[in-house]
Write a protein that holds these residues in place. Sequence first.
Motif, PDB file in Angstrom:
ATOM      1  N   SER A 177      -3.071   2.211   1.972  1.00  0.00           N
ATOM      2  CA  SER A 177      -3.835   3.172   1.190  1.00  0.00           C
ATOM      3  C   SER A 177      -4.016   2.824  -0.276  1.00  0.00           C
ATOM      4  CB  SER A 177      -3.240   4.564   1.355  1.00  0.00           C
ATOM      5  OG  SER A 177      -1.843   4.503   1.251  1.00  0.00           O
ATOM      6  N   LYS A 178      -3.008   2.241  -0.902  1.00  0.00           N
ATOM      7  CA  LYS A 178      -3.097   2.096  -2.361  1.00  0.00           C
ATOM      8  C   LYS A 178      -3.001   0.664  -2.858  1.00  0.00           C
ATOM      9  CE  LYS A 178      -0.587   6.368  -3.303  1.00  0.00           C
ATOM     10  NZ  LYS A 178       0.824   6.618  -3.668  1.00  0.00           N
ATOM     11  N   VAL A 179      -3.891   0.275  -3.758  1.00  0.00           N
ATOM     12  CA  VAL A 179      -3.793  -1.033  -4.402  1.00  0.00           C
ATOM     13  C   VAL A 179      -2.553  -1.081  -5.278  1.00  0.00           C
ATOM     14  CG1 VAL A 179      -4.952  -2.735  -5.857  1.00  0.00           C
ATOM     15  CG2 VAL A 179      -6.289  -1.031  -4.662  1.00  0.00           C
ATOM     16  N   SER A 180      -2.269   0.054  -5.951  1.00  0.00           N
ATOM     17  CA  SER A 180      -1.166   0.043  -6.923  1.00  0.00           C
ATOM     18  C   SER A 180       0.171  -0.296  -6.268  1.00  0.00           C
ATOM     19  CB  SER A 180      -1.084   1.379  -7.656  1.00  0.00           C
ATOM     20  OG  SER A 180      -0.947   2.421  -6.726  1.00  0.00           O
ATOM     21  N   ASP A 181       0.337   0.083  -4.973  1.00  0.00           N
ATOM     22  CA  ASP A 181       1.565  -0.272  -4.248  1.00  0.00           C
ATOM     23  C   ASP A 181       1.685  -1.784  -4.073  1.00  0.00           C
ATOM     24  OD1 ASP A 181       2.239   2.323  -3.753  1.00  0.00           O
ATOM     25  OD2 ASP A 181       1.716   2.316  -1.616  1.00  0.00           O
ATOM     26  N   LYS A 182       0.548  -2.437  -3.971  1.00  0.00           N
ATOM     27  CA  LYS A 182       0.571  -3.815  -3.490  1.00  0.00           C
ATOM     28  C   LYS A 182       0.020  -4.826  -4.478  1.00  0.00           C
ATOM     29  CE  LYS A 182       0.977  -1.916   0.980  1.00  0.00           C
ATOM     30  NZ  LYS A 182       0.496  -1.581   2.309  1.00  0.00           N
ATOM     31  N   VAL A 183      -0.272  -4.356  -5.706  1.00  0.00           N
ATOM     32  CA  VAL A 183      -0.884  -5.267  -6.670  1.00  0.00           C
ATOM     33  C   VAL A 183       0.052  -6.410  -7.034  1.00  0.00           C
ATOM     34  CG1 VAL A 183      -0.246  -3.946  -8.739  1.00  0.00           C
ATOM     35  CG2 VAL A 183      -2.285  -5.389  -8.762  1.00  0.00           C
ATOM     36  N   GLY A 184       1.357  -6.127  -7.080  1.00  0.00           N
ATOM     37  CA  GLY A 184       2.333  -7.175  -7.394  1.00  0.00           C
ATOM     38  C   GLY A 184       2.306  -8.265  -6.335  1.00  0.00           C
ATOM     39  N   VAL A 185       2.149  -7.850  -5.097  1.00  0.00           N
ATOM     40  CA  VAL A 185       2.092  -8.794  -3.984  1.00  0.00           C
ATOM     41  C   VAL A 185       0.784  -9.597  -4.031  1.00  0.00           C
ATOM     42  CG1 VAL A 185       2.051  -8.960  -1.463  1.00  0.00           C
ATOM     43  CG2 VAL A 185       3.608  -7.384  -2.572  1.00  0.00           C
ATOM     44  N   ILE A 186      -0.319  -8.916  -4.378  1.00  0.00           N
ATOM     45  CA  ILE A 186      -1.603  -9.623  -4.492  1.00  0.00           C
ATOM     46  C   ILE A 186      -1.494 -10.707  -5.574  1.00  0.00           C
ATOM     47  CG2 ILE A 186      -4.066  -9.413  -5.064  1.00  0.00           C
ATOM     48  CD1 ILE A 186      -3.989  -6.542  -4.003  1.00  0.00           C
ATOM     49  N   GLU A 187      -0.939 -10.344  -6.716  1.00  0.00           N
ATOM     50  CA  GLU A 187      -0.806 -11.312  -7.818  1.00  0.00           C
ATOM     51  C   GLU A 187       0.021 -12.514  -7.395  1.00  0.00           C
ATOM     52  OE1 GLU A 187       0.613  -9.414 -11.372  1.00  0.00           O
ATOM     53  OE2 GLU A 187      -1.178  -8.137 -11.460  1.00  0.00           O
ATOM     54  N   ARG A 188       1.148 -12.235  -6.739  1.00  0.00           N
ATOM     55  CA  ARG A 188       2.018 -13.343  -6.330  1.00  0.00           C
ATOM     56  C   ARG A 188       1.306 -14.245  -5.329  1.00  0.00           C
ATOM     57  NH1 ARG A 188       7.745 -14.058  -4.863  1.00  0.00           N
ATOM     58  NH2 ARG A 188       8.086 -16.217  -5.465  1.00  0.00           N
ATOM     59  N   PHE A 189       0.619 -13.637  -4.362  1.00  0.00           N
ATOM     60  CA  PHE A 189       0.001 -14.457  -3.316  1.00  0.00           C
ATOM     61  C   PHE A 189      -1.276 -15.139  -3.772  1.00  0.00           C
ATOM     62  CE2 PHE A 189       2.949 -12.186  -0.454  1.00  0.00           C
ATOM     63  CZ  PHE A 189       3.540 -13.315   0.103  1.00  0.00           C
ATOM     64  N   LEU A 190      -1.890 -14.654  -4.854  1.00  0.00           N
ATOM     65  CA  LEU A 190      -3.015 -15.414  -5.407  1.00  0.00           C
ATOM     66  C   LEU A 190      -2.522 -16.783  -5.874  1.00  0.00           C
ATOM     67  CD1 LEU A 190      -5.054 -12.744  -7.411  1.00  0.00           C
ATOM     68  CD2 LEU A 190      -5.886 -14.120  -5.491  1.00  0.00           C
ATOM     69  N   GLU A 191      -1.230 -16.867  -6.159  1.00  0.00           N
ATOM     70  CA  GLU A 191      -0.652 -18.148  -6.571  1.00  0.00           C
ATOM     71  C   GLU A 191      -0.138 -18.978  -5.406  1.00  0.00           C
ATOM     72  OE1 GLU A 191       2.154 -17.192  -9.665  1.00  0.00           O
ATOM     73  OE2 GLU A 191       0.529 -16.223 -10.777  1.00  0.00           O
TER      74      GLU A 191
END
Length: 395
Positions: free
Chosen positions: A198-212
């Motif tokens: 449901s929420k980007v805010s829950d998972k934004v840290g994971v998105i940032e890490r996996f973009l790397e």
Amino acid sequence: MSFSKASVRDADVAGRRVLVRVDFNVPLDGGAVADDTRIRATLPTIELLRERGAATILASHLGRPKGKVDSALSMQPVAERLSELLGVEVRQAPAVIGGEVETLAHGLGPSDVLLLENVRFEPGETENDPDLAGALGELADLYVNDAFGAAHRAHASTAGVAGHLQGYAGLLLEREVTELTRVVESPTRPLVVLLGGSKVSDKVGVIERFLEVADEILIGGAMCFSFFRAQGIETGNSLVEEEGIKLAAEALERAKSSDCELMLPVDLVLGKNFDAETEIRESDGVAVPDGWMGLDIGPKSAAAYAEEIAKAGTVLWNGPMGAFELAPFAAGTRAVAEAVAAAPGTTVLGGGDSVAAMQQFGLGDKVDWLSTGGGASLELLEGKKLPGVEALLDA
Ligand code: ADP
Ligand code: MG
């Protein structure tokens, strides 16, 4: 990187009392355990301790009693279920700490099992109160943390008590950290990360890490609408987190200079309301007209995601692709679940709802690792240190 904390396997436990923090935060229904997955997941640690002649004192939270005794959240049903699973009587303590509990703990013989009351009946638990940690420490000779699902919390029974007793990792906690760390640090490539919910805010840290570290991130769930809004696309009445739009815009910007590809849905299933009986239609494209909400990814998106999953060396999945609880909006999540189940690569699932979806589709045993920790798995994947792990002895 291998797991760097001391394991219960290497602890000298024979004839000693071992306090084990477990995650028995299970759903209840009519005073009985409705799903015993989390109880089963800790059986290897409990059985190891019993085989080695330790007296086992189990501690867990259940729900959110907010520091007060709430008989509806007693561990009693858990003690009953655990007794059945272990085939031995599990004694139930009347409280978390105190004279009566100490007498029970000190009277345990080798291979006996005692379950303390819900640790969150004590107000000091979530405050990591040193007196509570000390009182828990009085009950035993050493400490084992097997509660991966609570390891991201610095509470008295997950972290504080390790200041009083030497702390070892339980078998489940060790396996969780090992499996999830491998995804980030040494995945078989390509690494495909599927994120929904449901929420980007829950998972934004994971998105940032996996973009790397990932090769591809596939976005589904309500989270995709924050991305669409960041691209100026109409989202109708879809669930959009205002704060998420900015976060999504930043992720899109970062993706441009990253080697990781960020994929968004290309079609959707729309409904008038969040309701299984509502009028539904498939959209061509991703713009959502006024009066409609996007409640699932469409068949083209699901097929495209399935193709990437089939080519992956490692798949990490967190968060359903749509409102899968409502039958008309479950197809995207089901298609992706089937692709994950059939994937030749290593497959790892985290997140309470995505794991529930996989189980609901009867595909749970087709996944290499189903994490028992939602929040804890996300924090670990983000690269955060987990207090419940940090507090343990180094290997
Ligand atoms: P997980 O527990 O797997 O991490 P989340 O808790 O983040 O997943 O999200 C699960 C919830 O997201 C589900 O209840 C589901 O109904 C909701 N959801 C997914 N897609 C949508 C959507 N398009 N609109 C509204 N809710 C959605
Ligand atoms: Mg959830």
